[in-house]
Structures are given as structure tokens and as C-alpha cells.
Design an enzyme around this catalytic site. Structure first.
Site, mmCIF file in Angstrom:
data_model
loop_
_atom_site.group_PDB
_atom_site.id
_atom_site.type_symbol
_atom_site.label_atom_id
_atom_site.label_comp_id
_atom_site.label_asym_id
_atom_site.label_seq_id
_atom_site.Cartn_x
_atom_site.Cartn_y
_atom_site.Cartn_z
ATOM 1 N N CYS A 2 0.851 -1.181 0.000
ATOM 2 C CA CYS A 2 0.000 0.000 0.000
ATOM 3 C C CYS A 2 0.891 1.237 0.000
ATOM 4 O O CYS A 2 2.075 1.161 0.306
ATOM 5 C CB CYS A 2 -0.865 0.017 1.239
ATOM 6 N N ARG A 27 1.347 1.636 -6.126
ATOM 7 C CA ARG A 27 1.562 0.634 -5.076
ATOM 8 C C ARG A 27 0.312 -0.163 -4.752
ATOM 9 O O ARG A 27 0.380 -1.210 -4.121
ATOM 10 C CB ARG A 27 2.071 1.313 -3.804
ATOM 11 N N TRP A 77 -3.734 -1.777 -1.358
ATOM 12 C CA TRP A 77 -3.750 -3.050 -2.081
ATOM 13 C C TRP A 77 -4.285 -4.048 -1.065
ATOM 14 O O TRP A 77 -3.646 -4.334 -0.050
ATOM 15 C CB TRP A 77 -2.336 -3.419 -2.528
ATOM 16 N N ASN A 103 0.697 -0.308 6.315
ATOM 17 C CA ASN A 103 1.181 -1.119 5.211
ATOM 18 C C ASN A 103 1.758 -2.380 5.831
ATOM 19 O O ASN A 103 2.603 -2.289 6.724
ATOM 20 C CB ASN A 103 2.274 -0.333 4.472
ATOM 21 N N GLY A 104 1.312 -3.554 5.413
ATOM 22 C CA GLY A 104 1.801 -4.793 6.009
ATOM 23 C C GLY A 104 0.633 -5.659 6.430
ATOM 24 O O GLY A 104 -0.513 -5.411 6.049
ATOM 25 N N GLU A 489 10.703 -13.562 -18.965
ATOM 26 C CA GLU A 489 10.373 -12.157 -18.757
ATOM 27 C C GLU A 489 9.360 -11.677 -19.808
ATOM 28 O O GLU A 489 8.427 -10.933 -19.498
ATOM 29 C CB GLU A 489 11.663 -11.321 -18.794
ATOM 30 N N LYS A 493 5.745 -10.159 -18.815
ATOM 31 C CA LYS A 493 5.266 -8.838 -19.272
ATOM 32 C C LYS A 493 3.898 -8.998 -19.928
ATOM 33 O O LYS A 493 2.985 -8.225 -19.666
ATOM 34 C CB LYS A 493 6.232 -8.202 -20.292
ATOM 35 N N GLU A 496 1.082 -9.955 -17.276
ATOM 36 C CA GLU A 496 0.715 -8.993 -16.227
ATOM 37 C C GLU A 496 -0.012 -7.767 -16.763
ATOM 38 O O GLU A 496 -0.833 -7.194 -16.054
ATOM 39 C CB GLU A 496 1.910 -8.605 -15.350
ATOM 40 N N HIS A 512 9.021 -32.310 -23.595
ATOM 41 C CA HIS A 512 8.758 -33.079 -22.373
ATOM 42 C C HIS A 512 7.370 -32.777 -21.816
ATOM 43 O O HIS A 512 7.103 -32.995 -20.639
ATOM 44 C CB HIS A 512 9.844 -32.800 -21.335
ATOM 45 N N LYS A 611 3.108 -2.185 -7.481
ATOM 46 C CA LYS A 611 4.501 -2.050 -7.912
ATOM 47 C C LYS A 611 5.471 -2.677 -6.910
ATOM 48 O O LYS A 611 6.405 -3.365 -7.284
ATOM 49 C CB LYS A 611 4.816 -0.563 -8.091
HETATM 50 O O1 M6R Z 1 11.043 -4.107 -6.544
HETATM 51 P P1 M6R Z 1 11.422 -5.485 -6.965
HETATM 52 O O2 M6R Z 1 12.344 -5.505 -8.111
HETATM 53 O O3 M6R Z 1 11.949 -6.306 -5.824
HETATM 54 O O4 M6R Z 1 10.068 -6.166 -7.427
HETATM 55 C C1 M6R Z 1 10.025 -7.533 -7.731
HETATM 56 C C2 M6R Z 1 8.760 -7.888 -8.466
HETATM 57 O O5 M6R Z 1 7.634 -7.629 -7.690
HETATM 58 C C3 M6R Z 1 8.632 -7.139 -9.783
HETATM 59 O O6 M6R Z 1 9.740 -7.323 -10.593
HETATM 60 C C4 M6R Z 1 7.383 -7.601 -10.562
HETATM 61 O O7 M6R Z 1 7.553 -8.914 -10.975
HETATM 62 C C5 M6R Z 1 7.126 -6.657 -11.733
HETATM 63 N N1 M6R Z 1 5.813 -6.109 -11.634
HETATM 64 C C6 M6R Z 1 7.191 -7.306 -13.041
HETATM 65 O O8 M6R Z 1 7.003 -6.407 -14.083
#
Ligand code: M6R
Length: 616
Positions: A2, A27, A77, A103-104, A489, A493, A496, A512, A611
Site C-alpha cells: 500500500c 503501489r 492493495w 502497510n503490512g 520475462e 510482461k 501482467e 517433455h 509495484k
Molecule cells: O522491486 P522489486 O524488483 O523487488 O520487485 C520484484 C517484483 O515484484 C517485480 O519485478 C514484478 O515482478 C514486476 N511487476 C514485473 O514487471
């Protein structure tokens, strides 16, 4: 996860809080709310909160502009309790004695809540956060100051938390705590005003002078400054630093989305990262933030890289660098798995945590375990002064600038560059790399920003290509060796931000099992560049096509054979083998972006995501 903000000063607090919340909306965006306290009128506490994005909160506040000069705000969040007005923060105690944002996760909230209800407290929400307001209420009513009430209550909470509270009994005052790794509390020192927020992005528009709360620290803040104590109430000195980040880089400019802006910023982000860590003439590495860790590199026998999501993919690429440059075994792990194993580590192990935010709870908890085993720790991080940098012995900072899109792009490629530089440094420290070899490797690295810029110059092409993929239900991304994490990756992308089901696979694994999925409605994107075991990839492309699957191949410029074989190709400039995944990732970022836009998705704030992930 959050976003939390606070303001104490002479200006009306509401506009400051709303602007800061917008900076933090990435966030979490399930709901937003503010509480403001008018120092002129005892008890004049007003709370407004709304489900959904900050625009909803703004609309609710518009008719009721408050002149209050102290306030706190939150963008949520959801973890405990569905997204709703009622579950939105801030949360009040029974009689409004205390108001809290958080937050937490209060892991023992059910038990605390039952006990509080038994003592006559009335809850208005389903959240874990509300227990904190009621716990503090009891102490405030017993005559404790707000800060003491927070300290006393903190000892009862299980889990990691960042908490901010106000009380009408202490006009003009905010108190804050950081307990564990649920996210940061950054306190900004302005001229006759103070701000706080869960990250720098929201503080920098007011001031670049900041203090970071560490685990177990509590702060009392009013417009004139802040004082700090530990859980026992002993006074602490927390250093105030000047942060050299230009807030302008946080603006979207002419771009429709932060994600596109950040994709397009990569040549500069990579270049800034490279030249902050190295020079070519003379060819030298300057990893100055390694600090004392630099002295221990020669003794490193093994490297363990940890990260989550995109940062884990960067780590998986980096693993190859450590093996090649330093000749030591290197492995990668997901922080959330690592933290629950009993990993075998020792002082000869270098643990490299990769985290753009430096606040990801699973990474921080994994680092805590590595710390108990005496491992040497270095973090790759894009946020100066972040928690991973405070825990690790040394840091290698990426210079990508603030990244606001939830989907990480420029921080991914910049992290790969930083890992390359750290691996070179380790290779040097272990006497494995000659000066000439370092020069050659740095010269190869220096070519990457240009190669990336050349792919970006053709960005519009991906807008057209996106038409072909926008209606697909599934997508497969294949790669081998260094291109395998790039395939993972690419799939991350795509899923998400476009919500298309996408899988990344090591191409050799196809036969496999996954190849059973292939049919004409299941397209494949294959990274088949010059150095990515191209001939093996050609076989994989043919195997997919033999089952009726269509293949888009990412190939190196001039590869006519693959251009004839695949159903479609995009080309990238040739770079050295180890750096190919950086350049090959750019088409995948652009394709995911344009497919998501084509599908009308909320690119910068995809559903269910945030984020910075500061909860488990
Ligand atoms: O801040 P961080 O790099 O530790 O975050 C890790 C992941 O949460 C972050 O890379 C997430 O997978 C991204 N949203 C992907 O685009």
C-alpha cells in the site's frame, strides 16, 4: 504494497496528500482515503475514503475542501477485507481517539480483534489494520502520548508493518513506525513543513532531504521536524540525507503511459548505469557503493542470486555472468522459496539480491536469513538508501530513474547491466580476468544502449504486430541459455499487463510436455538470436510448426534463414552473446505494451497488482 503519506505544515494538507497519493497509486489502487486534523479546532478530525482509484477519493473530497494543515493518506492493495469504502484506510478507533494508516499484515489480527471485541471495542471494517487503532485507543485513553501508544501497541503485533497515526489530542503531530520489512517510511524535511511517505517518489516533490525509518524505529513528526526512539523509548539519531534524484523524471511527459516512457528511456537508463559503474579509457570498474564488501570479494567461492518476478529473471541472466567471469558456481532462487528453506550458505557465499525497489518483503526476508549465516551480501537496487541497501554490506545501484509502471522494464535491463559489472568485478577480484579481458567486456557493454535505441526506433512496428496477438488466448515464449530468462520475462510482461495467458519455457523442455498444447490457436514467440543456441532453436521452431503452431522469431539482423522459416520475424542488432538478452527483451516489452493497449487494459496499473510487494 500500500502507499502511505503524511503532511504537517502550514499549507492545506488535502492537496499535498492527494498529489502524494497519486505518486504512490502504483503501489495499490483498491481504495484510497485521507484523514485531516485541523489544529485550530480541538477534535476536528475528518476522514474521507473511497473504494477504487484516487480519482474517486478526489471527487468525494471536492465538495468539502478542508483548511486542515496536518493529515495522512493511504492507497490500498487489499489483503484482509475486500476492496470497499469501509475497508479503505484510514481506520478510526471507537470514538475517533486515534486514526491509523498501515502497510503490512497484522498476522495475529484475528486473535487481537476477538480480545478487543471482548473488551467492548466496536469494529467498522474487516481489516487487520483496525486492530491497531483500537489497541492504541486503550493506551491513549490511559493517558499515554500518541508515540508511546504506538510503541506499546507495536509489541503486540505479529508480522511486518509500517504504521502512521494521528490523534485529535495531539494536533499537528503524526507518529510513525517501521516494524520489519513491510515497506519503508521516508520522512522528508521541508522548510517549515514535514512530509512522510512509503517511498521517495512521493517525498521528492516537496524535499530532497530525507530520513529513512529502519526496522524497530518510531518517529514523532510535527511541522518543525522529527524525533526518533526505539521500541524501549530510547532516543535515536537518524541521519538526514540529501537524495540526488530529479523529480522531473517521474513525470509522464507526452507518453500515454509510464510503461512506454520507461521502455523508451532504456538507452539513457543503460548508459547512465554503465557509466556510473565503469569507464572505458582507462577500462575500469568503479563500484564505489560496494563499500567494505569489495574487500571480501576475493574470498567468494559461490554466488546465490535472489529476487522476485522480473528481478528474478534479471538474476537468472546474471548467474551466467558470475559463472563465466568469476568461475564460481552460481545459482538463483526466488526469495519467497529461499526464505522457507534452510539454505546452505557461509561466509564464502556471496548473496546478490536484485530488487528495483529494495523493499520487496520476500527478498528482505531472504536477506535476513543470509545474514544469519554470515554470507556476504550485495544488493542490485534502483532506489538509493532502500532497505536492501541498508541490510547488505554493499550495493550496486542502477541509474534507471524512477520507474512508475507496475510492469518493470528499464529497471530490468539496468539490473542486468549492474549484474554484469558486479560479475566483472568479482572476476577481477578473484584474479580470473586480465585487464584486456575487462576492457573487451566493457567495450561490448558500451555498445548495448545503442543497440537498444535501434530497436526502439522501430517501436511503431510492434503497434502493428500487436494486432496479430491481441485476440489470442494463449502465448508461448521460448528461449535457451541466456534467452531462457528473457523468454520468462517476455511471458511475464505479456500476462501482467494484457491478461493473456503466457508461458515462458526453456525450449529444450518443450518436448517433455508443453508441446502437447500447440495447435493453430496457440502462437509461439521464439528467441532465436545468433548466440541463443540458434541451430537448436531452429529445430524447436520446426517442431512447433509441424504441430500447426505459428512462430514469431526474434532473430539477429541478417538471419535470412530464420526469416524464411518462421511465420514472422523481428530483428535485433548483433551484440555480444552475454548481452543479447538485454536487446532481445526490448521487442518483447514493446509487443506486450501494444497488445495491452490494443486490448484496452490499464497498462500502468494492471488489475490485482502493485509495484512494490511488501506483504507475503
Ligand atoms: O522491486 P522489486 O524488483 O523487488 O520487485 C520484484 C517484483 O515484484 C517485480 O519485478 C514484478 O515482478 C514486476 N511487476 C514485473 O514487471
Amino acid at each position: 504494497m500500500c502507499g502511505i503519506v503524511g503532511y504537517a505544515g502550514d499549507k492545506p494538507a488535502v492537496p499535498v496528500l492527494l498529489r502524494a497519493l497519486k505518486d504512490l497509486e502504483y503501489r495499490g489502487y483498491d481504495s484510497a482515503g485521507i484523514a485531516v486534523l485541523d489544529p485550530g479546532e480541538a477534535g476536528a478530525l475528518s476522514v474521507t475514503k473511497k473504494q477504487g482509484k484516487i480519482a474517486n477519493l478526489e471527487a468525494a473530497i471536492a465538495a468539502d475542501a478542508s483548511a486542515a494543515t496536518t493529515g495522512i493518506g493511504h492507497t490500498r492493495w487489499a489483503t484482509h477485507g475486500k476492496p470497499s469504502d469501509q475497508n479503505a484506510h484510514p481506520h478510526l478507533s471507537c470514538g475517533g481517539e486515534v486514526v491509523v494508516i498501515h502497510n503490512g499484515i497484522v498476522e495475529n489480527y484475528a486473535e487481537l480483534r476477538s480480545a478487543l471485541v471482548a473488551r467492548g471495542h466496536q469494529f467498522r471494517s474487516e481489516t487487520d489494520t483496525e486492530t491497531i487503532a483500537h489497541l492504541m485507543e486503550e493506551r491513549v485513553k490511559a493517558g499515554e502520548s500518541l508515540l508511546d501508544a504506538l510503541r506499546g501497541s507495536a509489541g503486540l503485533l505479529a508480522g511486518s508493518q509500517a504504521i502512521v497515526a494521528m490523534s485529535p489530542d495531539e494536533a499537528g503531530v503524526m507518529v510513525a513506525a517501521r516494524l520489519g520489512n513491510a515497506g519503508g517510511v521516508v520522512i522528508g524535511y521541508g522548510e517549515g513543513e514535514m512530509v512522510l511517505a512509503s517511498d521517495l517518489a512521493a517525498v521528492l516533490p516537496v524535499t530532497q532531504r530525507v530520513a529513512f525509518l529502519a526496522d524497530g524505529q518510531f518517529a514523532r513528526i510535527d511541522k518543525l521536524g522529527a524525533s526518533f526512539v526505539n521500541v524501549a523509548g530510547e532516543a535515536l539519531q537518524v541521519p538526514v540525507k540529501r537524495i540526488p534524484i530529479d523529480p522531473v523524471s517521474a513525470l509522464k511527459g507526452d507518453y500515454q503511459h509510464f510503461m512506454l516512457k520507461e521502455i523508451m528511456e532504456q538507452p539513457e537508463a543503460l548508459s547512465d548505469t554503465i557509466w556510473s559503474l565503469a569507464t572505458l579509457e582507462p577500462a575500469e570498474l568503479y563500484l564505489n557503493d560496494l563499500g567494505a564488501a569489495a574487500e571480501r570479494l576475493a574470498g567468494v567461492q559461490r554466488v546465490v542470486l535472489i529476487g522476485m518476478g522480473t528481478s528474478l529473471h534479471a538474476a537468472m541472466i546474471g548467474r551466467h555472468y558470475f559463472e563465466q567471469f568469476a568461475g564460481v558456481p552460481a545459482e538463483t532462487d526466488n526469495g519467497s522459496e529461499f526464505r522457507y528453506r534452510d539454505p546452505v550458505l557461509g561466509p564464502e557465499t556471496l548473496v546478490v539480491s536484485v530488487s528495483q525497489s529494495g523493499e520487496t518483503v520476500d527478498v528482505l526476508e531472504a536477506m535476513a536469513i543470509a545474514g544469519t549465516k554470515g554470507a556476504l551480501q550485495v544488493t542490485i537496487c534502483n532506489t538509493e538508501g532502500a532497505q536492501t541497501a541498508r541490510v547488505a554490506e554493499g550495493a550496486v545501484y542502477t541509474r534507471a530513474g524512477l520507474e512508475r509502471g507496475v510492469a518493470s522494464t528499464k529497471c530490468f535491463t539496468a539490473a542486468v547491466v549492474a549484474l554484469y559489472a558486479l560479475a566483472l568485478k568479482l572476476g577481477q577480484a578473484k584474479g580470473r580476468l586480465s585487464a584486456d579481458e575487462v576492457r573487451r567486456r566493457l567495450a561490448e557493454l558500451a555498445k548495448v544502449p545503442d543497440a537498444v535505441a535501434r530497436v526502439l526506433a522501430d517501436a511503431k512496428r510492434y503497434q502493428r504486430l500487436a494486432n496479430d496477438y491481441a485476440t489470442t488466448q494463449h502465448l508461448l515464449f521460448l528461449g535457451r541459455a541466456l534467452a531462457y530468462p528473457a523468454a520468462l520475462e517476455g511471458a511475464l510482461k505479456m500476462k501482467e499487463i494484457s491478461y493473456i495467458h503466457a508461458e515462458g519455457y526453456a525450449a529444450g523442455e518443450m518436448k517433455h510436455g508443453p508441446i502437447a498444447l500447440i495447435d493453430p490457436s496457440f502462437p509461439t514467440i521464439a528467441i532465436a538470436t545468433k548466440h541463443a543456441l540458434r541451430s537448436k532453436m531452429i529445430s524447436n521452431v520446426e517442431q512447433v510448426q509441424a504441430r500447426g503452431g505459428k512462430v514469431l522469431a526474434i532473430v539477429t539482423e541478417g538471419d535470412d534463414e530464420l526469416a524464411r522459416l518462421a511465420d514472422g520475424v523481428v530483428t535485433i542488432p548483433e551484440v555480444s552473446e552475454l548481452l543479447e538478452p538485454i536487446v532481445a527483451s526490448i521487442p518483447l516489452q514493446l509487443l506486450a505494451y501494444y497488445v495491452a493497449v490494443h486490448r484496452g487494459c490499464d497498462v500502468d496499473q494492471p488489475r490485482n497488482l502493485a509495484k512494490t510487494v511488501t506483504v507475503e
